[in-house]
Design an enzyme around this catalytic site. Structure first.
Site, short mmCIF file in Angstrom:
data_model
loop_
_atom_site.label_atom_id
_atom_site.label_comp_id
_atom_site.label_asym_id
_atom_site.label_seq_id
_atom_site.Cartn_x
_atom_site.Cartn_y
_atom_site.Cartn_z
N HIS A 295 -19.66 -7.02 -58.94
CA HIS A 295 -19.65 -7.79 -57.69
C HIS A 295 -18.54 -7.33 -56.74
O HIS A 295 -18.58 -7.68 -55.55
CB HIS A 295 -19.52 -9.29 -57.98
CG HIS A 295 -18.16 -9.74 -58.41
ND1 HIS A 295 -17.81 -9.93 -59.73
CD2 HIS A 295 -17.05 -10.05 -57.70
CE1 HIS A 295 -16.56 -10.33 -59.81
NE2 HIS A 295 -16.07 -10.41 -58.58
N ASP B 160 -22.71 -8.04 -64.74
CA ASP B 160 -21.63 -7.84 -63.77
C ASP B 160 -20.64 -6.82 -64.31
O ASP B 160 -19.54 -7.16 -64.77
CB ASP B 160 -20.94 -9.18 -63.47
CG ASP B 160 -19.98 -9.09 -62.30
OD1 ASP B 160 -20.03 -8.08 -61.57
OD2 ASP B 160 -19.20 -10.04 -62.11
N GLY C 84 -8.99 -12.30 -56.66
CA GLY C 84 -8.16 -11.11 -56.70
C GLY C 84 -8.04 -10.51 -58.09
O GLY C 84 -7.66 -9.35 -58.24
N SER D 256 -10.72 -10.33 -60.07
CA SER D 256 -12.06 -9.86 -60.43
C SER D 256 -12.02 -8.40 -60.88
O SER D 256 -11.35 -7.56 -60.27
CB SER D 256 -12.98 -9.99 -59.23
OG SER D 256 -13.24 -11.34 -58.93
N GLY D 257 -12.78 -8.13 -61.92
CA GLY D 257 -12.84 -6.77 -62.45
C GLY D 257 -11.74 -6.42 -63.41
O GLY D 257 -11.79 -5.38 -64.06
#
Length: 833
Positions: free
Chosen positions: A639, A687, A781, A783-784
């Site tokens: 995403h 994701d 912030g 994410s990932g």
């Protein structure tokens, strides 16, 4: 010389006269009695008469210093300065602005106009006549519009056959100062043309007449393009070719080799009227770069229009794939840098497929027939449809469709992106998944209608058709999964996801540990690295070979062992010792851990504590987190790159070996981004994304930069594992300032049952982690970024999860949701190996 002499004589005469006057004046002074005033006047007259007049430049300067003359000089100087400044502005600013062009590619259909073969040749008299006529009409539309002063020209590029008419492909060019660029936006240019047609509509049809040309208003499409698109497709460019398939079913070869490298090549394909084009790609050798350098873009038109992109190939192709157009034209746009680049394929004219069939299913559980997507095994074109009518032997039987990689769900408020289905007047949406599903229809004679709904070419599908007992879909000793599959009841709650959606493993009471008797312990407790039985029987014979499953470790030889967490645990468990290969990961250096400063939700990290943590910056700003997998690969969340601009690797950089933002030991550019092909932007399923660095990070940066260990499919996390989430995201939901120091927070893994109780639709490719109070959690912030778990105090760290989504940040009983990495181990290795 004569003139000079005469001037000298005149000057001598003047001097003689002046001398006589001086003598007379002296005589007068000697005989007169003078007063003071009289004397002063005499002296003034004497001085005025005897003063020599200035000559040359001095005389000119004195003349110019006269007040009226000075005003004129100042005015002239100001005028000259203004002219010079204006000229410079014109050359460097205004002229440059006026010469900036806005380019558009468009197409529309002329209805009820006969297409003749000569229209395919741009040099023919017939094409020139028709093109001039159309150009005149289109030019009149814009010369009488609000952008008339900016309009420059229209160029008819191609004429092709369309349904009972002619499809017109054209370019439009505007000369636009940047300050007026909004006046010629893509939407504005299109509206002007549509409004002109709309005012001339007749008889409630979609065809309007512009100076005698019947234009179908529904066919108008205009896209803004780059100047390079315009120049590279016009005559005289390096590589523009036209090819024609005049015999249906005859394959026309297409071969492009590295000798064409370094240029942009455009090949226009046309087939006989009334047919479609099937393009087959057998080999495409390029350097993968997310279509930045090497790419093949296939357009469902004869011009490179964004709205008519059929498919893009950004990675090498070694197997055969095929595409089908929606008309008898197609454009291939190659961009290949210099090197050993090759394209091999062919195209052919095919008949428009009428996809409609009647299927009678046999009684019993056996497969009666197969249904396929239109043009199977080719990719689905944007426009296609198919209808199947089924019939079972009696009213007690329904129809079951078992898909390989596809699932049907009731349509909600959002549009169907991957297939629109109507089953007995009920609408469903299709989507792609990585497992089998069964769709059951509670009707003996249903009609199933399918329509393509993707804007681009989509993956094909197939399904096996059979009949089933409506009152009892599964056999007596089987369990009905949410995916429609039937599994044996004895396989419920055994730790294996037999249903492919965990519906056989959720809401199971925790199995009791039975260590006595002849029955073996529950599979969840066997060889999980913890001694659950006092006699240790659950952890013996863990290296013996057994049948393979998702909860058993598979060695490189293909054999499986009972031990779940065998990878890189320091013990050779596989006979081929493959479980201890590729283990240079997950061991950070021993770092001095000072007393951390408490921050909302976590604590400050210290340098070198999380050497696989990376920070991804988009256009220079911190945007997402990532984890280091190898010297040139990172892993993150899909995403982070879901929007069109975010998917361009040229805007991204990875910052490695960093504790405080701005202090990275290595900053790397991203070469390409690989987003999982099944990623669902609505549900965040699948994701996950991989990022390849342009240059590997130097080994000299170790141990501050090193990979995290990838968990095998069988990897399990127990209560003894320590799990931490890390990142530079916000420290609370209301926080407005990002922390500069890398944060860490210890969290616990929740069971899938508890995860589904909190969120409901959680896929088996997700997991929940947090604390009941919600005080430790990931946030915006992060994410990932990684969710890393360590099996023991000195054990290796494995990447268990990727920060994906959640309800707010740090809310009680609403843990963070992470991508479950061990579900994607094979997918990851297929790309990075």
């Amino acid at each position: 010389m004569g003139t000079e002499r005469e001037d000298n004589q005149q000057a001598s005469a003047v001097d003689d006269g002046a001398a006589q006057q001086d003598a007379a004046s002296i005589a007068d002074v000697s005989v007169e009695v003078a007063t003071v005033d009289h004397t002063l006047q005499k002296l003034y007259r004497k001085y005025r008469k005897t003063r020599r007049k200035p000559k040359g430049l001095k005389r000119l300067w004195a003349h110019l210093l006269n007040v009226p003359h000075l005003a004129l000089i100042i005015a002239a100087v100001v005028f000259v300065v203004v002219v010079i400044v204006w000229s410079l502005l014109w050359v460097f600013i205004f002229r440059r602005e006026s010469n900036s062009g806005a380019y558009f590619a468009g197409m529309f259909r002329l209805a009820n106009v006969e297409f003749i073969p000569e229209y395919r040749q741009a040099e023919s008299h017939e094409f020139v006549y028709m093109a001039n006529k159309i150009q005149h009409v289109v030019s009149n539309v814009y010369k009488m519009s609000s952008v008339a002063r900016l309009y420059k020209q229209t160029v008819i590029s191609d004429l092709s056959n369309s349904d009972s008419g002619i499809l017109v492909h054209f370019w439009m060019v505007f000369v636009v100062p940047r300050l007026k660029s909004p006046a010629v936006c893509e939407e504005c240019v299109g509206v002007i043309f549509r409004d002109s047609v709309h005012t001339s509509l007749r008889n409630r049809t979609s065809v309007g007449y512009l100076l005698g040309l019947p234009v179908d208003i529904d066919s108008i499409l205009i896209n803004a393009v780059q100047r390079s698109d315009y120049t590279s497709n016009t005559a005289g460019s390096q590589c523009v070719d036209k090819m024609y398939a005049n015999l249906p079913g005859v394959k026309v070869p297409l071969n492009i080799f590295s000798s064409w490298g370094g240029v942009s090549c455009h090949v226009k394909l046309t087939a006989v009227p009334g047919s479609l084009i099937r393009l087959t790609v057998n080999l495409f050798l390029i350097e993968p770069s997310d279509c930045v350098n090497d790419a093949l873009t296939v357009y469902d038109a004869l011009l490179p229009m964004r709205g008519r992109i059929l498919h893009r190939l950004c990675e090498p192709v070694s197997g055969s794939i095929s595409l089908v157009s929606t008309s008898n034209v197609m454009l291939l746009s190659f961009r290949m840098t210099k090197g050993n680049k090759t394209f091999r394929g062919n195209f052919e004219a095919i008949a428009a497929e009428i996809c409609m069939s009647q299927i009678e299913t046999q009684s019993g559980s056996g497969i009666s027939a197969q249904i396929y997507s239109p043009f199977y095994p080719s990719l689905l074109p944007p426009q296609c449809s198919c209808t199947w009518r089924f019939e079972t032997s009696n009213s007690a039987l329904g129809v079951a469709l078992q898909f390989q990689n596809y699932v049907l769900k009731p349509k909600g408020m959002k549009a169907c992106d991957h297939g629109w289905w109507k089953v007995n007047e009920v609408i469903f949406c299709g989507s792609y998944v990585g497992h089998s599903t069964v769709f059951r229809i509670y009707d003996r004679s249903p009609e199933v209608e399918f329509r393509c709904s993707s804007r681009h070419a989509a993956l094909p599908f197939q399904a096996s058709c059979s009949s089933y007992n409506i009152s009892q879909p599964c056999a007596e000793n089987h369990f009905l999964c949410s995916t429609g599959l039937c599994v044996e009841k004895k396989r419920r709650c055994d730790g294996l996801d037999d249903c492919q959606d965990e519906s056989d493993e959720v809401f199971c009471s925790r199995p009791t540990m039975k260590c006595g008797g002849n029955r073996p312990p529950h599979p969840l407790f066997v060889c999980n690295g913890e001694t659950d039985c006092t006699d240790g029987r659950d952890e013996i014979n863990c290296t013996q070979e057994t049948t393979c499953s998702a909860i058993r470790y598979q060695c490189r030889s293909g054999s499986c062992i009972l031990k779940k967490n065998a990878k890189c645990d320091g013990v050779h468990d596989c006979e081929d010792r493959s479980d201890e290969m590729d283990c240079a990961c997950g061991l950070p250096p021993t770092v001095k851990k000072d007393g951390p400063e408490r921050i909302v939700g976590g604590v400050n990290s210290v340098e070198g504590e999380w050497p696989w943590q990376a920070s991804l910056h988009f256009s220079g700003n911190m945007y997402c987190g990532a984890s280091v997998l190898s010297s040139d690969w990172l892993i993150s969340a899909a995403h982070c790159f879901s929007k069109e601009r975010l998917s361009d690797p040229r805007y991204w950089t990875a910052h490695l070996g960093m504790l405080t933002q701005g202090s990275a030991k290595h900053v790397a550019e991203i070469q390409r981004i690989v987003v999982h092909e099944y990623y669902n932007a609505y549900t965040f399923d699948y994701d996950i994304a991989l990022l390849q660095l342009k240059k590997p990070w130097p080994t000299s940066l170790g141990p501050l930069v090193q990979p995290v260990c990838l968990p095998p499919t069988s990897h399990t996390v127990t209560d003894s594992h320590r799990c931490w989430v890390t990142g530079w995201g916000y420290r609370s939901e209301e926080d407005k300032v990002l922390p500069s120091v890398l944060q860490k927070a210890e969290v616990s893994i929740l069971s899938q049952s508890d995860c589904k109780k909190r969120y409901g639709p959680v896929s088996p490719r997700m997991l929940c982690a947090g604390v009941p109070s919600g005080e430790r959690d990931a946030c915006r912030g992060d994410s990932g970024g990684p969710l890393s778990c360590q099996s023991s105090d000195r054990g290796r760290w494995f990447l268990i999860g990727i920060v994906s989504w959640g309800a707010g940040c740090g809310r009680p009983n609403l843990p963070g949701v992470y991508t479950r990495v061990n579900k994607f181990t094979s997918w990851i290795y297929n790309h990075i190996s």
